[in-house]
Design an enzyme around this catalytic site. Structure first.
Site, mmCIF file in Angstrom:
data_model
loop_
_atom_site.group_PDB
_atom_site.id
_atom_site.type_symbol
_atom_site.label_atom_id
_atom_site.label_comp_id
_atom_site.label_asym_id
_atom_site.label_seq_id
_atom_site.Cartn_x
_atom_site.Cartn_y
_atom_site.Cartn_z
ATOM 1 N N ASP A 37 0.856 -1.199 0.000
ATOM 2 C CA ASP A 37 0.000 0.000 0.000
ATOM 3 C C ASP A 37 0.892 1.249 0.000
ATOM 4 O OD1 ASP A 37 0.910 -0.536 2.632
ATOM 5 O OD2 ASP A 37 -0.633 0.766 3.460
ATOM 6 N N HIS A 87 1.258 -9.101 -3.426
ATOM 7 C CA HIS A 87 0.301 -8.017 -3.147
ATOM 8 C C HIS A 87 1.113 -6.730 -3.015
ATOM 9 C CE1 HIS A 87 -3.556 -6.415 -1.585
ATOM 10 N NE2 HIS A 87 -2.776 -5.646 -0.819
ATOM 11 N N ASP A 141 0.564 -17.707 -3.899
ATOM 12 C CA ASP A 141 1.216 -16.672 -4.713
ATOM 13 C C ASP A 141 0.145 -16.022 -5.589
ATOM 14 O OD1 ASP A 141 2.891 -15.028 -6.073
ATOM 15 O OD2 ASP A 141 3.834 -16.597 -7.293
ATOM 16 N N GLU A 158 1.916 -10.311 0.704
ATOM 17 C CA GLU A 158 2.249 -8.893 0.582
ATOM 18 C C GLU A 158 3.752 -8.730 0.836
ATOM 19 O OE1 GLU A 158 -0.340 -6.190 2.741
ATOM 20 O OE2 GLU A 158 0.670 -4.416 1.928
HETATM 21 O O1 G3I Z 1 -0.950 -9.916 19.140
HETATM 22 C C1 G3I Z 1 -1.524 -11.146 18.709
HETATM 23 C C2 G3I Z 1 -0.917 -12.306 19.463
HETATM 24 O O2 G3I Z 1 -1.224 -12.187 20.815
HETATM 25 C C3 G3I Z 1 -1.420 -13.623 18.874
HETATM 26 O O3 G3I Z 1 -0.741 -14.689 19.461
HETATM 27 C C4 G3I Z 1 -1.176 -13.655 17.372
HETATM 28 C C5 G3I Z 1 -1.741 -14.891 16.719
HETATM 29 O O4 G3I Z 1 -1.810 -14.742 15.321
HETATM 30 O O5 G3I Z 1 -1.772 -12.533 16.781
HETATM 31 C C6 G3I Z 1 -1.234 -11.314 17.261
HETATM 32 O O6 G3I Z 1 -1.812 -10.255 16.550
HETATM 33 C C7 G3I Z 1 -1.423 -10.119 15.221
HETATM 34 C C8 G3I Z 1 -0.774 -8.767 15.015
HETATM 35 O O7 G3I Z 1 -0.454 -8.601 13.665
HETATM 36 C C9 G3I Z 1 0.503 -8.610 15.814
HETATM 37 O O8 G3I Z 1 1.492 -9.475 15.358
HETATM 38 C C10 G3I Z 1 -2.647 -10.241 14.341
HETATM 39 O O9 G3I Z 1 -3.180 -11.542 14.439
HETATM 40 C C11 G3I Z 1 -2.295 -9.945 12.925
HETATM 41 O O10 G3I Z 1 -3.479 -9.887 12.157
HETATM 42 C C12 G3I Z 1 -1.570 -8.622 12.809
HETATM 43 O O11 G3I Z 1 -1.115 -8.524 11.495
HETATM 44 C C13 G3I Z 1 -0.620 -7.270 11.075
HETATM 45 C C14 G3I Z 1 -1.435 -6.775 9.874
HETATM 46 O O12 G3I Z 1 -0.871 -5.583 9.384
HETATM 47 C C15 G3I Z 1 -2.888 -6.515 10.206
HETATM 48 O O13 G3I Z 1 -3.012 -5.522 11.156
HETATM 49 C C16 G3I Z 1 0.828 -7.473 10.664
HETATM 50 O O14 G3I Z 1 1.599 -7.766 11.810
HETATM 51 C C17 G3I Z 1 1.353 -6.225 9.984
HETATM 52 O O15 G3I Z 1 2.630 -6.528 9.464
HETATM 53 C C18 G3I Z 1 0.422 -5.779 8.874
HETATM 54 O O16 G3I Z 1 0.906 -4.580 8.366
HETATM 55 C C19 G3I Z 1 0.302 -4.091 7.176
HETATM 56 C C20 G3I Z 1 -0.132 -2.671 7.463
HETATM 57 O O17 G3I Z 1 -1.188 -2.702 8.396
HETATM 58 C C21 G3I Z 1 -0.549 -1.924 6.183
HETATM 59 N N1 G3I Z 1 0.482 -2.039 5.198
HETATM 60 C C22 G3I Z 1 0.813 -3.399 4.855
HETATM 61 C C23 G3I Z 1 1.343 -4.138 6.060
HETATM 62 C C24 G3I Z 1 1.796 -5.540 5.718
HETATM 63 O O18 G3I Z 1 0.740 -6.419 5.471
HETATM 64 O O1 9MR Z 2 -3.866 -3.594 0.490
HETATM 65 C C1 9MR Z 2 -4.052 -3.600 1.873
HETATM 66 C C2 9MR Z 2 -2.824 -4.167 2.538
HETATM 67 O O2 9MR Z 2 -1.721 -3.315 2.337
HETATM 68 C C3 9MR Z 2 -3.066 -4.400 4.019
HETATM 69 O O3 9MR Z 2 -2.008 -5.128 4.576
HETATM 70 C C4 9MR Z 2 -4.346 -5.179 4.207
HETATM 71 C C5 9MR Z 2 -4.680 -5.355 5.675
HETATM 72 O O4 9MR Z 2 -4.838 -4.139 6.310
HETATM 73 O O5 9MR Z 2 -5.423 -4.538 3.596
HETATM 74 C C6 9MR Z 2 -5.266 -4.417 2.202
HETATM 75 O O6 9MR Z 2 -6.363 -3.750 1.685
HETATM 76 C C7 9MR Z 2 -7.524 -4.521 1.565
HETATM 77 C C8 9MR Z 2 -8.535 -4.147 2.636
HETATM 78 O O7 9MR Z 2 -8.038 -4.420 3.914
HETATM 79 C C9 9MR Z 2 -9.833 -4.905 2.396
HETATM 80 N N1 9MR Z 2 -10.314 -4.679 1.069
HETATM 81 C C10 9MR Z 2 -9.349 -5.069 0.044
HETATM 82 C C11 9MR Z 2 -8.100 -4.252 0.194
HETATM 83 C C12 9MR Z 2 -7.130 -4.548 -0.922
HETATM 84 O O8 9MR Z 2 -6.750 -5.871 -0.918
#
Ligand code: G3I
Ligand code: 9MR
Length: 614
Positions: A173, A476, A525, A534
């Site tokens: 993103d 992604h 993939d 991603e």
């Molecule tokens: O904290 C809990 C933990 O207690 C538990 O054991 C574990 C089990 O899966 O989950 C933990 O929470 C996770 C959290 O990350 C912390 O690691 C969530 O399940 C998991 O959904 C969450 O994922 C994050 C994701 O965003 C959704 O918020 C990723 O770490 C993080 O790298 C990712 O970052 C995104 C940005 O929001 C937007 N840009 C892209 C980027 C990469 O995908």
């Molecule tokens: O593209 C977004 C990605 O960078 C984030 O990691 C992800 C989780 O926050 O969300 C993606 O965006 C999606 C959104 O959450 C739900 N609708 C589809 C979007 C594009 O895949």
């Protein structure tokens, strides 16, 4: 009738070939360094494994170890140690005369190209500037997101707009998030700080004005943005993004509306302070004014954080971009304090809680405080020893894990969103244990982390775009989706397998269920899969650190701080006056001899504890 007959033939021949070539060999597809430990994994094999060189000669034959179960994929796996294969070249792997694969490479600087590509990716992620063809090749693109007039969201407590240009896009993103920039920028700065002499000359064709090494020029592009995110009171805003995610478009075609500065909190502020404290040390020899600006910003941020230690961020109602929300904020404070104390020597920054920690991730930087403490023995004294014990305790467990299954460090619970960064950060942890003890087993386990990321895994793939026999083709990543170039932007590591399936059913591409019941193979993939495929700046940094540190060590460079562990003989206790970047006693030399770090003075070699070696 004839159709039936044909299909029968096909079935029979499929069975015949399946039994003849039943075994699968999983290897590091980029290659193995000539002098390093070398191991591959075999599933469904039996008998001796032969390594045949380009001339057809069997260079080595190895009897595989006993099979053991690897819980993350549910497979029974045999390990094959072929470390004895030391001549550079490409080899064919055979078992019982059957070719298992022909893409095994052994080379002197096996990871140099993937290192450069993993760092060059940050250039491809630059916001606010066009990527020129002379640097970006077929991935040249127009500038996106000038960010010179970014609106203050009400969650900042401010109004109007600010200029907040430059910086790297976070991931697939176009958001720019301080918390995730924190661990990313720290990891890259520490790579430079640990191996300055190696990185002074390494180049990968990016616009740099010549006065800074490429790595520092790239990092500065993000530091410049981070500096714009500090409010007058010292607090640091959480992120710059649109209110929702844009569609699958190039940066200059972002269709999600205005960009906002959003939120303000303790995690962003302390992460910023820690990064700026390190930057102050690293940039000082090149640009004292800039270094001082970083230091003042770090102090101001820390001071706000100290008075506001529990301001947690979560997305406001109208915002749905990356949250990077974190409610446990003591680790960010410990990280900032640890680095500020190293840089300033001011004891008021010296934290408690800097000797215990976990493998770092964006939400838990306690391990970064452990690194800072353990690697600055002069400053931290007894705390450094305690921090080292924290490092070796977990590193011992990691080294043990490599003895069975796929011969890698990853275990079942490590498969979370961004699992490949869990692996990478485990590797960095191991290297820190290695730097400070010289113990071979930690180095070897770190090499096996790279093996995992580059192909020795049950998906039989290198997780880095553009590298390896099989690598991600549809990450992604908005630019890779929208640029009309068939190959994805190179040098990106994808998040990797994990069983959460958070993206399943995401509407735009109807992401189908790709979970297998096993965490290590729950991956697809596919562009839709932001939870497994991603890319992100905090995932590339550990890959770069691992590849960079392993190449630098083997080029004969010891980490800049390693000499602080040297005690015992007057001859080799170095002075640590001045910059942490250079040894002021330049009669000392550090060498890697048979993968062991040694100190040399006047032709005599010592181990890191000061014991004279034969
Ligand atoms: O904290 C809990 C933990 O207690 C538990 O054991 C574990 C089990 O899966 O989950 C933990 O929470 C996770 C959290 O990350 C912390 O690691 C969530 O399940 C998991 O959904 C969450 O994922 C994050 C994701 O965003 C959704 O918020 C990723 O770490 C993080 O790298 C990712 O970052 C995104 C940005 O929001 C937007 N840009 C892209 C980027 C990469 O995908
Ligand atoms: O593209 C977004 C990605 O960078 C984030 O990691 C992800 C989780 O926050 O969300 C993606 O965006 C999606 C959104 O959450 C739900 N609708 C589809 C979007 C594009 O895949």
């Amino acid at each position: 009738m004839s159709i039936c007959y044909t299909s029968k033939i096909l079935t029979l021949s499929a069975i015949a070939s399946a039994s003849a070539f039943a075994a699968t060999a999983y290897i590091n597809q980029i290659g193995y360094r000539t002098g390093d430990v070398k191991e591959l994994a075999i599933v469904d094999g039996s008998g001796t494994v032969d390594f045949v060189d380009a001339s057809g000669k069997t260079a080595l034959s190895v009897t595989p170890g006993n099979a053991s179960n690897w819980e993350p994929s549910g497979q029974n796996v045999q390990l094959v140690d072929f470390s004895a294969l030391k001549d550079a070249g490409t080899y064919t792997i055979k078992q019982n005369g059957n070719v298992l694969r022909s893409d095994l490479k052994v080379a002197d600087k096996a990871y140099e190209e993937v290192l450069k590509a993993s760092l060059k990716w940050y250039y491809y992620q630059r916001s606010s500037m066009a990527l020129e063809q002379s640097y970006a090749g077929e991935w040249a693109r127009a500038a996106g997101h000038p960010d010179t007039d970014v609106k203050m969201h009400s969650s900042t407590g401010a109004s109007g707009s600010i200029s907040s240009p430059k910086g790297w896009y976070d991931a697939g993103d176009y958001g720019k998030y301080i918390v995730n920039s924190g661990i990313t920028t720290y990891t890259l700065l520490s790579l430079y700080e640990h191996f300055p002499e190696y990185f002074k000359t390494l180049k990968w064709n990016i616009p740099a004005d010549g006065s800074l090494p490429d790595l520092l020029a790239e990092i500065k592009y993000n530091l410049d943005w981070m500096l714009t995110m500090q409010a007058n009171d010292g607090a640091v805003y959480h992120k710059v993004s649109t209110l929702g995610f844009p569609g699958d478009v190039m940066p200059d075609k972002d269709d999600a509306g205005s960009r906002y500065v959003i939120g303000k909190g303790s995690a962003a502020t302390f992460d910023f302070a820690g990064v700026m404290a390190v930057a102050a040390r690293v940039y000082k020899p090149f640009d004292a004014t800039y270094a001082n600006k970083c230091l003042e910003a770090a102090k101001k941020a820390y001071s706000w954080g100290k008075s506001n230690p529990n301001v947690a961020y979560s997305n406001p109602m109208d915002v749905s971009t990356g949250e990077y929300g974190d409610k446990s904020l003591g680790d960010e404070k410990a990280f900032a304090g640890t680095e500020l104390f190293v840089t300033t020597g001011d004891a008021s920054y010296k934290p408690s809680g800097n000797t215990e920690g976990n493998v770092p991730n964006w939400g838990d930087v306690s391990g970064l405080a452990v690194y800072g403490t353990a690697t600055h023995a002069t400053e931290y004294g007894g705390d450094a020893t305690t921090a080292l014990a924290t490092l070796t305790k977990l590193a011992d467990e990691f080294a043990n894990r490599t003895k069975t299954g796929f011969g890698v460090v990853m275990a079942k619970d490590d498969f979370v969103w961004g699992s490949n960064a869990v692996a990478g950060n485990q590797g960095i942890w191991l290297l820190h244990a290695y730097y400070l003890t010289g113990e071979q087993k930690y180095y070897d386990a770190a090499v096996k982390v790279l093996d995992y990321l580059l192909g020795k895994n049950p998906l039989d793939m290198s997780f880095v775009t553009g590298f390896g026999t099989k690598s991600p083709k549809l990450p992604h990543h908005r630019p890779s989706t929208a640029d009309g170039v068939s190959a994805p932007v190179p040098g990106m590591i994808v998040g990797g397998p994990q069983p959460g399936g958070e993206d399943i059913g995401s509407q735009e591409w109807e992401c189908r269920d790709y979970r297998t019941g096993h965490p290590a193979t729950s991956y697809t993939d596919n562009r839709c899969s932001y939870a497994s495929n991603e890319v992100a700046i905090n995932w590339n940094a550990p890959l770069a650190y691992l590849a960079g540190a392993i190449e630098a060590l083997n080029a004969g460079f010891a980490p800049s701080f390693a000499a602080t562990g040297v005690k015992g003989t007057d001859a080799i206790v170095p002075s640590r006056q001045g910059s942490a970047l250079g040894m002021s006693d330049n009669t000392l030399q550090f060498r890697v001899v048979k993968n062991k770090l040694v100190v040399e003075k006047n032709g005599v070699r010592y181990d890191l504890k000061g014991k004279k070696l034969k």
